[in-house]
Enzyme design. Sequence first.
Site, PDB file in Angstrom:
ATOM      1  N   HIS A  74     -18.203 -15.580 -29.118  1.00  0.00           N
ATOM      2  CA  HIS A  74     -19.436 -15.902 -29.852  1.00  0.00           C
ATOM      3  C   HIS A  74     -20.421 -16.547 -28.886  1.00  0.00           C
ATOM      4  O   HIS A  74     -21.044 -17.561 -29.190  1.00  0.00           O
ATOM      5  CB  HIS A  74     -19.131 -16.792 -31.052  1.00  0.00           C
ATOM      6  CG  HIS A  74     -18.346 -16.090 -32.098  1.00  0.00           C
ATOM      7  ND1 HIS A  74     -18.901 -15.499 -33.197  1.00  0.00           N
ATOM      8  CD2 HIS A  74     -17.021 -15.848 -32.183  1.00  0.00           C
ATOM      9  CE1 HIS A  74     -17.962 -14.920 -33.918  1.00  0.00           C
ATOM     10  NE2 HIS A  74     -16.817 -15.112 -33.321  1.00  0.00           N
ATOM     11  N   TYR A 342     -10.245 -23.079 -29.086  1.00  0.00           N
ATOM     12  CA  TYR A 342     -11.596 -23.639 -29.100  1.00  0.00           C
ATOM     13  C   TYR A 342     -11.692 -24.818 -28.129  1.00  0.00           C
ATOM     14  O   TYR A 342     -12.675 -24.994 -27.426  1.00  0.00           O
ATOM     15  CB  TYR A 342     -11.947 -24.137 -30.510  1.00  0.00           C
ATOM     16  CG  TYR A 342     -12.311 -23.076 -31.521  1.00  0.00           C
ATOM     17  CD1 TYR A 342     -11.947 -21.749 -31.353  1.00  0.00           C
ATOM     18  CD2 TYR A 342     -13.008 -23.418 -32.674  1.00  0.00           C
ATOM     19  CE1 TYR A 342     -12.273 -20.795 -32.299  1.00  0.00           C
ATOM     20  CE2 TYR A 342     -13.341 -22.472 -33.627  1.00  0.00           C
ATOM     21  CZ  TYR A 342     -12.973 -21.153 -33.431  1.00  0.00           C
ATOM     22  OH  TYR A 342     -13.306 -20.218 -34.371  1.00  0.00           O
TER      23      TYR A 342
END
Length: 367
Positions: A74, A342
């Site tokens: 992303h 993450y």
Amino acid sequence: MSGNPESSTGQAPPPLGPVATLVRFGAIGAVLLVAAGGFAYAGGWLSPGRLTQDRVIDAFERDNGVYPGFRRNHSKGVCIAGSFDSNGQGARLSKAVVFAPGRVPVIGRFALAGGMPDAVDSAASVLSMALRFTLPDGEEWRTGMNDIPVFPVNTPQGFYDLLMASAPDPATQKPDPAKMQAFLAAHPETPRALALIKAQPPVSGFAGAAYNSLNAFRFVDAAGTSTPVRWAMVPDRPPVAPGTAAPTDRNYLFDALAAEVGRGPLTWRLVVTVGQPGDPTVDATVAWPEDRQRVEAGTLTIDRVEAEAAGNCRDLNFDPLVLPSGIEPSDDPLLSARSAAYAESFRRRAGEPKSPSAVQVDAGQGS
């Protein structure tokens, strides 16, 4: 990971075959595995000799290249800001302060799945919405959602296998179809999930998309009752199908979003789906039955869009396990994997020099 009607010409977009669809979803991985947290490592699933967050992020870098300062998935995105107005209906399922009647501030990010920050916008892109709710008691709720109904794999190893199968061949710079076919044969859950995903035609942009949690969570009420849930942000404006003409603007999805917010705020309804006994919470590839109870808990309003920069969403880690009291993770193994990956993505980019985003927004876009 989308949802929309036919194109403006009356022609539905041509369906993607299973291999082509999986190539599209190779970028998704980011959506579910690239932001922040360390729960998986602490929980022990990322033990030495097994799959680790380093290996997952290394696979993203191998597939997409390394772009210092950017998220490993992303990568291309824009910051948003606004508020969430709770109507109080969610409070019967969860004691979380966010569901008490009232308004809380929200900042977030719209992005494309994939690890290339200068990627060309496409109607076939998987779209994501990430949000941070700042609550009056000092807690936060962070959530990352995608515009697909289910995820294509249901385990961290399956996700890693997908990344490996999606790796571009040095000679063709495209994924090897034989590797992808082998992946599909080894993961029968994936073709089933892809059938659901392909049943949703793409939408024309961020404003008309519905964004789904994909993973299951648990809401805990004031009496301690725990209920399995999934949630979605459902747009108030009707979805519009993409046209057939190929846009010439590399950033047309983001430019359209900024223009729409410039004309007035955009709104989504937070819709919570209540699971029943037997509904799988461990498998993100399986949709719950359509007849499950849905609770509309409030309205998200986005009234500002701005380019990523220091002090806004650029330096936020939308770890899905940053949860307030009253919201808990389910037994879905992807949650701890997302959190750990993450964290590794965040650690790497935090120490790298920053470059301007490919998406720039006129100052004062929005109210």
